[in-house]
Design an enzyme around this catalytic site. Structure first.
Site, PDB file in Angstrom:
ATOM      1  CG  ASN A 129      58.496 -13.593   8.234  1.00 43.97           C
ATOM      2  OD1 ASN A 129      59.745 -13.520   7.697  1.00 43.97           O
ATOM      3  ND2 ASN A 129      57.148 -13.652   6.661  1.00 43.97           N
ATOM      4  CG  PHE A 171      54.421 -22.826   6.939  1.00 43.10           C
ATOM      5  CD1 PHE A 171      53.232 -23.078   6.678  1.00 43.10           C
ATOM      6  CD2 PHE A 171      55.945 -23.540   6.218  1.00 43.10           C
ATOM      7  CE1 PHE A 171      53.061 -24.159   5.870  1.00 43.10           C
ATOM      8  CE2 PHE A 171      55.096 -24.766   5.794  1.00 43.10           C
ATOM      9  CZ  PHE A 171      53.643 -25.395   5.319  1.00 43.10           C
ATOM     10  CB  CYS A 172      55.553 -16.521   8.779  1.00 44.88           C
ATOM     11  SG  CYS A 172      53.818 -16.057   9.011  1.00 44.88           S
ATOM     12  CG  ASN A 173      61.338 -20.284   8.853  1.00 40.83           C
ATOM     13  OD1 ASN A 173      62.286 -19.796   8.062  1.00 40.83           O
ATOM     14  ND2 ASN A 173      60.785 -20.875   9.883  1.00 40.83           N
TER      15      ASN A 173
END
Length: 495
Positions: free
Chosen positions: A142, A411-413
């Site tokens: 992100n 996982f911020c993806n």
């Protein structure tokens, strides 16, 4: 799980430790017993190297001794203590360039709070426009995805390159298509620079979600199409060599704690000097300007890397970056790479072999099923015998109770997560999503059985015993276990 099953998995763990390839990495076991012995206190197992590296005892002692043996002050002052500080900061810059084999006449080092801060510096200062697009892969953290907000504010086109196939890789043909859109095919770098119609291509050298390693050759490919390239190296460089004398991205973003655990709060932007000169910062701060006038309403920015370092640097910790790089270099990045590759390949093989009594697989891995062209990050979900997903919050709860430090979630993806969980673009545009106020309501609207995956990741101090213990935990806890569990789980806060 039967005793026979657990015994089998333990014997498999012993086999990986007994191989000649593993024996060639025995120095890491010696370091684990000395410099990293704190990892084995209280029977815990650390498996979150993608989240943060671990610090060696020697690193902490060196920091302590340096602070007590000298006096250091703000490097923006001009006195003996500030000069000492300034020399240590500049020494750390040179150490970074040496580690990545970067020519100091070609590359500059900007110290940032973290990799996210490095991405923000590029995003806010890049001269996006209608003729200067942003091209991203779906597989991005992100902190890279967020650059699109700067591009859109400048009315620049934003194009995403999708993930393809069960391995969740990006097809090079799709990269070429995205780069060539509106360009009429490859062009020389000078042509596009001369016309001002460049653009930014941003992608990770290694996925923080699946561990996929995307080709470094895309750097040159994108530059041939007239693009600057931002390479997110945060997940890649802890266990892989990045040689900037061979691969020359315009911008490289990373966090030092990911490499060697300490210090936190310090990241880096390695940038080609010619690329830095093309950035235009939207503001200025202390330390970034040569001169400024209030009445005259003008300012003159610094012309080097200090023009991108806002305020006072973390001067008490930046020298620890140099120590950490020397420490990692002495151990050997190639040695760490070999150890992590062995453990990752072994774990993938053993997880795939775990089957419920009815023959159904216990685990679904997201990304490559083998160790080829991937790093030491393994993302997956456990499944019940009927094929339903074990809630990742339950795994977080039970693995923590068993002493494992791992990660769950997306996982911020989000791009990799959407591809992994089969979320279509159409479903994300449903009107019902606009009424979802919580993550759990959002998941329900999408019809998803879980809010994320389980992620295990290996690093510098990982051993066969770590992998073996996790495999034994997985088998003993989830094989032939029906669900869902009658446990009240906390609501999901973020993804």
């Amino acid at each position: 799980m039967t005793f026979e099953k657990q015994s089998s998995s333990t014997q498999a763990g012993a086999r990986v430790a007994a191989t000649a390839a593993y024996a060639s990495t025995a120095r890491i076991d010696d370091l684990r017993a000395t410099e990293y012995r704190h990892l084995d206190r209280d029977g815990r197992v650390y498996l979150d190297y993608a989240g943060a590296g671990v610090a060696a005892r020697t690193q902490v002692v060196a920091h302590h001794d340096r602070l007590l043996s000298g006096l250091y002050s703000n490097p923006h002052s001009e006195n003996p203590t500030s000069e000492t500080t300034g020399s240590l900061v500049e020494s750390a810059r040179r150490a970074v360039l040496d580690f990545f084999r970067a020519d100091p006449t070609e590359y500059a080092v900007v110290f940032t709070p973290n990799a996210s801060g490095a991405c923000r510096l590029v995003g806010e200062a890049y001269r996006f426009g209608r003729g200067r697009p942003l091209v991203l892969t779906w597989d991005n953290h992100n902190s890279v995805n967020g650059i699109r907000e700067y591009a859109r504010a400048a009315r620049a086109p934003v194009r995403y390159v999708p993930l393809a196939g069960p391995d969740l890789r990006v097809a090079e043909s799709d990269v070429i298509a995205a780069l060539a859109t509106g360009r009429g095919g490859p062009a020389s770098r000078s042509r596009w620079r001369g016309s001002g119609a460049s653009g930014l291509f941003a992608y990770p050298a290694q996925s923080n979600f699946t561990g996929v390693q995307h080709p470094l050759g895309w750097v040159d490919l994108a530059q041939q199409h007239g693009y600057d390239v931002l390479l997110d190296a945060a997940a890649f460089v802890p266990t892989n060599r990045l040689d900037l004398s061979v691969v020359r991205p315009d911008f490289v973003c990373l966090s030092w704690y990911k490499l060697f655990g300490y210090p936190t709060g310090v990241g880096g932007l390695l940038a080609r000097r010619d690329a830095l000169t093309r950035l235009r910062r939207p503001w200025f701060a202390g330390g970034t300007i040569r001169a400024v006038s209030v009445q005259g309403d003008w300012h003159q920015p610094m012309g080097d890397e200090s023009g991108f370092e806002d305020g006072t640097l973390n001067f008490l910790s930046i020298p620890d970056v140099e120590f950490g790089l020397r420490w990692l270099d002495a151990i050997g990045v190639d040695l760490v790479h070999t150890r992590v590759g062995l453990l990752t390949g072994w774990l993938l093989e053993r997880l795939a072999a775990l089957r419920h009594s009815n023959g159904r697989p216990l685990v679904r891995v997201y990304g490559p099923p083998t160790g080829d062209a991937r790093g030491g990050t393994v993302a997956f979900n456990f499944r019940h015998p009927d094929g339903s997903v074990v809630d990742e919050r339950l795994v977080a709860l039970e693995s923590s109770a068993a002493g494992f430090a791992l990660r769950t979630g997306c996982f911020c993806n989000p791009g990799a997560a959407e591809a992994a969980f089969g979320i279509s673009r159409g479903s994300l545009h449903r009107t019902i999503l606009a009424r979802a106020e919580t993550i759990d309501q959002h998941l329900a609207a999408l019809g998803l059985p879980t809010g994320g995956a389980v992620r295990v990741s290996f690093g510098l101090a990982s051993t066969a015993a770590d992998a073996e213990r996790f495999l034994a935990f997985a088998a003993s806890t989830y094989l032939d276990r029906n669900g869902p569990a009658d446990i009240r789980l906390a609501p999901r806060i973020r993804c």
